[in-house]
Design a protein around this motif. Structure first.
Motif, PDB file in Angstrom:
ATOM      1  N   GLU A 113       0.823  -1.208   0.000  1.00 57.34           N
ATOM      2  CA  GLU A 113       0.000   0.000   0.000  1.00 57.34           C
ATOM      3  C   GLU A 113       0.855   1.256   0.000  1.00 57.34           C
ATOM      4  O   GLU A 113       0.532   2.252  -0.651  1.00 57.34           O
ATOM      5  CB  GLU A 113      -0.920  -0.001   1.219  1.00 57.34           C
ATOM      6  N   GLY A 119       1.794   1.927  -3.350  1.00 52.87           N
ATOM      7  CA  GLY A 119       0.655   2.447  -4.090  1.00 52.87           C
ATOM      8  C   GLY A 119       0.580   3.964  -3.971  1.00 52.87           C
ATOM      9  O   GLY A 119       0.387   4.670  -4.970  1.00 52.87           O
ATOM     10  N   TYR A 140     -11.824  -2.128  -6.319  1.00 53.68           N
ATOM     11  CA  TYR A 140     -10.673  -2.757  -5.676  1.00 53.68           C
ATOM     12  C   TYR A 140     -11.077  -3.443  -4.377  1.00 53.68           C
ATOM     13  O   TYR A 140     -10.520  -4.476  -4.003  1.00 53.68           O
ATOM     14  CB  TYR A 140      -9.579  -1.710  -5.403  1.00 53.68           C
ATOM     15  N   THR A 189      -3.260  -8.708  -3.852  1.00 49.05           N
ATOM     16  CA  THR A 189      -2.155  -7.837  -3.460  1.00 49.05           C
ATOM     17  C   THR A 189      -0.995  -7.991  -4.436  1.00 49.05           C
ATOM     18  O   THR A 189      -0.348  -7.009  -4.820  1.00 49.05           O
ATOM     19  CB  THR A 189      -1.673  -8.154  -2.032  1.00 49.05           C
ATOM     20  N   SER A 194      -2.278  -6.199  -7.725  1.00 45.43           N
ATOM     21  CA  SER A 194      -2.381  -4.740  -7.606  1.00 45.43           C
ATOM     22  C   SER A 194      -1.006  -4.097  -7.427  1.00 45.43           C
ATOM     23  O   SER A 194      -0.758  -2.992  -7.939  1.00 45.43           O
ATOM     24  CB  SER A 194      -3.302  -4.365  -6.447  1.00 45.43           C
ATOM     25  N   ALA A 195      -0.105  -4.776  -6.714  1.00 53.89           N
ATOM     26  CA  ALA A 195       1.253  -4.246  -6.573  1.00 53.89           C
ATOM     27  C   ALA A 195       1.991  -4.294  -7.902  1.00 53.89           C
ATOM     28  O   ALA A 195       2.648  -3.325  -8.304  1.00 53.89           O
ATOM     29  CB  ALA A 195       2.018  -5.035  -5.513  1.00 53.89           C
ATOM     30  N   ASN A 208      -5.191   0.902  -4.516  1.00 49.12           N
ATOM     31  CA  ASN A 208      -4.559  -0.060  -3.607  1.00 49.12           C
ATOM     32  C   ASN A 208      -4.981   0.124  -2.156  1.00 49.12           C
ATOM     33  O   ASN A 208      -5.053  -0.835  -1.383  1.00 49.12           O
ATOM     34  CB  ASN A 208      -3.030   0.054  -3.693  1.00 49.12           C
ATOM     35  N   SER A 253      -6.265  -3.034   0.183  1.00 52.09           N
ATOM     36  CA  SER A 253      -5.395  -3.335   1.310  1.00 52.09           C
ATOM     37  C   SER A 253      -6.157  -3.255   2.624  1.00 52.09           C
ATOM     38  O   SER A 253      -6.056  -4.149   3.481  1.00 52.09           O
ATOM     39  CB  SER A 253      -4.209  -2.366   1.325  1.00 52.09           C
TER      40      SER A 253
END
Length: 471
Positions: A53, A56, A100, A113, A116-117, A154, A158
């Motif tokens: 995060e 992000g 998300y 995760t 998205s990362a 994110n 998260s």
């Protein structure tokens, strides 16, 4: 943004082995389970969630620092074009927040995760390509800036994911740590990017994208190998529908525009505002390398967020929120004074005060939401002759839905702030009208907070239990 997802109330009695690091038996409210294995697993997932995060936010805010160096690097963009480049990440990031959230139960916390990362590589790569050639068309810059909004989404996934891992009594601290770890990413980017792009002399904008790529890859790899997914998480879409029909959802969303919208909107705009209003500062190399000290605002706004929650627990969220907006009104006046006197210390100091107040307000408004909807549910239960404690789970789900909606709308408020600055600067030649508009919004917010949550008639006559809910 908090999750609108809930844990299945009938967890499996024994763990079932499954591929892909899925956990079928998860009982954080069971003290024995939590001490034996739950705490260790939850904290491991929290650590790598904070890492992802944080990155992000690093990428989401990236263009706030890139735009101030585009013209020195040889790109001929107007002020209008530069403001759009800091506005688009806000717009895209706010739009992605709700989908998300729902991605976590669909794909699992570990997989999402990782995904998205890893998606953060896209805005980094597009930034590098865009700044390689001064003939790169403006539309490509808009595309690259828009993809940075992936980092804004994110936050939601998260927070949703981590909310599953902790018991109620420990969830507040875990989510607060997760949120703070992300928000501080804004300050880290605004501090480090100006230093990195000046390495070796000159302006090397490609470094702004390159510097995050190894960490993005590391975050994706760590998420895949060290995080877990919980099968007991499920989507509560009904609470979203219910929340949309409740007037307090929209009232709190409006207030959150004033708090978080101000925080993220000012974070994106401040470096460009400083450079455009105090152009003489470019002759001070140290200030340029420190990004005109813009990082200090996001830093102080991040660390004061928990203070808002702490004060609300003691004074009531409504009172703290009202005082917060009063403080933000004072800050807006201070910025106007700094503009009028052309005093950079007054200008920056007033913005730092705005960040302090927005951070406190972020914490207090988040505290208000569960109090409001919990009190409403208990009052309704009493009217219907039911046990007020029986509605607590439903109230929590509705509160989570409202926090989700308010979080998305609040992030959209950052886009609105950037656009008001753009219109004021480009069409009127000064940002003073924008600040007058924000001052008016803060004053209206004071009235809204008092009218809906602090009037005694509302507290006692309309919703009796609100009087004891520390709203």
């Amino acid at each position: 943004m908090s999750s609108t997802l809930e844990l299945d109330p009938t967890p499996a009695t024994a763990p079932a082995a499954r591929r892909g690091r899925w956990i079928d038996d998860w009982r954080p409210e069971d003290p024995e389970f939590w001490q034996r294995t739950g705490r260790r697993v939850a904290h491991r997932n929290l650590f790598f969630s904070v890492l992802a995060e944080h990155l992000g936010f690093n990428v989401w805010i990236l263009w706030s620092m890139v735009v101030v160096s585009l013209n020195p690097a040889g790109f001929d963009f107007s002020a209008d074009q530069l403001f759009w480049l800091i506005s688009l990440p806000n717009l895209v990031g706010s739009a992605l927040r709700i989908p998300y959230t729902f991605a976590v139960p669909r794909f699992g916390g570990r997989a999402w995760t990782t995904i998205s990362a890893s998606l953060l590589l896209i805005p980094c790569l597009l930034l590098i390509v865009a700044v390689q050639d001064t003939s790169t068309p403006y539309w490509f810059f808009l595309l690259a800036a828009a993809t940075a909004g992936l980092g804004g989404g994110n936050f939601s996934s998260s927070m949703a994911n981590i909310s599953f891992f902790f018991p109620e009594g420990k969830k507040g601290f875990a989510l607060g740590l997760n949120a703070a770890g992300g928000n501080i990413g804004v300050a880290v980017t605004q501090l480090l990017v100006p230093l990195v792009i000046s390495i070796g002399g000159g302006v090397h904008l490609a470094y702004a994208g390159m510097m995050w790529m190894p960490f993005v890859i590391l975050a994706g790899v760590c998420a895949w190998f060290f995080m877990d997914s919980l099968t007991v998480a499920k989507t509560d879409r009904r609470s979203y529908v219910t929340a949309l029909s409740n007037k307090h959802t929209w009232v709190m969303s409006f207030l959150y525009i004033g708090t978080f919208g101000s925080f993220i909107g000012y974070s994106f705009a401040l470096p460009l505002l400083i450079k455009s209003n105090f152009p003489e500062l470019v002759n001070i190399p140290l200030l340029v390398k420190l990004g005109f000290l813009a990082f200090a605002g996001a830093l102080i706004g991040s660390v004061t967020r928990p203070l808002g929650g702490w004060l609300s627990d003691r004074l009531g969220g409504g009172r703290v929120t009202l005082l917060t907006f009063a403080g933000m009104a004072i800050g807006a006046v201070g910025v106007l004074v700094g503009l009028d006197t052309h005093s950079f210390p007054v200008f920056l100091g007033s913005f730092l005060w705005l960040f302090v107040m927005s951070g406190v307000g972020n914490g207090s408004t988040y505290r208000m939401i569960p109090a409001i909807f919990g009190a409403q549910a208990r009052a309704r239960a009493l009217e219907e002759g039911r046990d007020p404690d029986s509605v607590v789970p439903v109230a929590k789900r509705h509160s989570a839905a409202v926090i989700g909606i308010a979080g998305a709308i609040g992030a959209f408020g950052g886009f609105l702030i950037n656009q008001v600055f753009r219109i004021s600067h480009v069409n009127l030649g000064t940002i003073a009208p924008a600040l007058w508009a924000f001052l008016a919004v803060y004053l209206v917010s004071i009235g809204v907070t008092w009218w809906f949550y602090l009037r005694r008639r509302v507290l006692v006559a309309r919703v009796p239990s609100l009087a004891h809910a520390q709203v």
